[in-house]
Design a protein around this motif. Structure first.
Motif, mmCIF file in Angstrom:
data_model
loop_
_atom_site.group_PDB
_atom_site.id
_atom_site.type_symbol
_atom_site.label_atom_id
_atom_site.label_comp_id
_atom_site.label_asym_id
_atom_site.label_seq_id
_atom_site.Cartn_x
_atom_site.Cartn_y
_atom_site.Cartn_z
ATOM 1 N N SER A 72 0.835 -1.192 0.000
ATOM 2 C CA SER A 72 0.000 0.000 0.000
ATOM 3 C C SER A 72 0.876 1.250 0.000
ATOM 4 N N ASP A 73 0.317 2.318 -0.533
ATOM 5 C CA ASP A 73 1.053 3.573 -0.627
ATOM 6 C C ASP A 73 1.430 4.100 0.759
ATOM 7 N N ASN A 74 0.497 3.984 1.740
ATOM 8 C CA ASN A 74 0.796 4.449 3.097
ATOM 9 C C ASN A 74 1.961 3.677 3.696
ATOM 10 N N LYS A 75 2.010 2.372 3.486
ATOM 11 C CA LYS A 75 3.111 1.563 4.013
ATOM 12 C C LYS A 75 4.418 1.993 3.366
ATOM 13 N N ASP B 233 7.649 3.408 5.364
ATOM 14 C CA ASP B 233 8.955 2.744 5.248
ATOM 15 C C ASP B 233 10.076 3.709 4.881
ATOM 16 N N THR B 234 9.739 4.899 4.394
ATOM 17 C CA THR B 234 10.759 5.874 3.993
ATOM 18 C C THR B 234 11.016 6.940 5.055
ATOM 19 N N LEU B 235 10.377 6.832 6.211
ATOM 20 C CA LEU B 235 10.552 7.847 7.246
ATOM 21 C C LEU B 235 11.975 7.831 7.787
ATOM 22 N N GLY B 236 12.550 9.007 7.894
ATOM 23 C CA GLY B 236 13.873 9.148 8.487
ATOM 24 C C GLY B 236 13.775 9.263 9.997
ATOM 25 N N GLU B 237 14.909 9.330 10.634
ATOM 26 C CA GLU B 237 14.948 9.451 12.091
ATOM 27 C C GLU B 237 14.247 10.733 12.533
ATOM 28 N N GLY B 238 13.355 10.610 13.480
ATOM 29 C CA GLY B 238 12.630 11.759 14.011
ATOM 30 C C GLY B 238 11.448 12.200 13.172
ATOM 31 N N LEU C 49 1.939 13.730 3.738
ATOM 32 C CA LEU C 49 2.656 14.735 4.510
ATOM 33 C C LEU C 49 3.498 14.060 5.587
ATOM 34 N N VAL C 50 4.763 14.433 5.640
ATOM 35 C CA VAL C 50 5.688 13.900 6.634
ATOM 36 C C VAL C 50 6.217 15.059 7.474
ATOM 37 N N LEU C 51 6.064 14.951 8.781
ATOM 38 C CA LEU C 51 6.626 15.919 9.712
ATOM 39 C C LEU C 51 8.082 15.544 9.943
ATOM 40 N N MET C 52 8.970 16.468 9.660
ATOM 41 C CA MET C 52 10.401 16.215 9.827
ATOM 42 C C MET C 52 10.799 16.428 11.288
#
Length: 123
Positions: free
Chosen positions: A2-5, A9-14, A32-35
């Protein structure tokens, strides 16, 4: 997968996945990804430069609403900058209060908080 997964899976540290923003006015949908990290007591221009130095941007008003709804616990109970000036008043910029949930405008010199976001297209 799935696109959400894929996004998770690409989230960086924090980083934290905030959710899906539906495109408006012809813009495409995006995740949207909160850095990680935060800047405090910064005017709008320094906050904008800080976010860009991380490889991100300040969130839009709509994105701030999603962040308040889904990741409120990742924010101090403070006012955070958006990247959006108020229409007709470019010296004022919108932001989100993470204590009350309201969105208001302040002058660019106001010393607020900022978080950076990154966007990933929906595939």
């Amino acid at each position: 997968m799935s696109d959400n997964k894929h996004v998770r899976d690409t989230l960086g540290e924090g980083e934290h996945y905030a959710g899906l923003i539906l495109g408006k006015d012809g813009e495409p949908d995006h995740h949207l990804v909160l850095m990680g990290g935060e800047v405090a007591e910064a005017g709008w221009a320094p906050a904008t430069s800080w976010a860009r130095a991380l490889g991100g941007e300040l969130p839009t008003r709509r994105e701030l609403s999603l962040l308040f709804a889904n990741l409120k616990e990742q924010f101090e109970r403070e006012w955070y900058w958006s990247r959006e000036p108020q229409a007709g008043h470019p010296h004022l910029v919108w932001g989100q209060n993470f204590a009350s949930g309201i969105q208001t405008v302040y002058g660019r010199a106001f010393r607020g908080h900022a978080r950076a976001v990154r966007r990933m297209p929906v595939e």
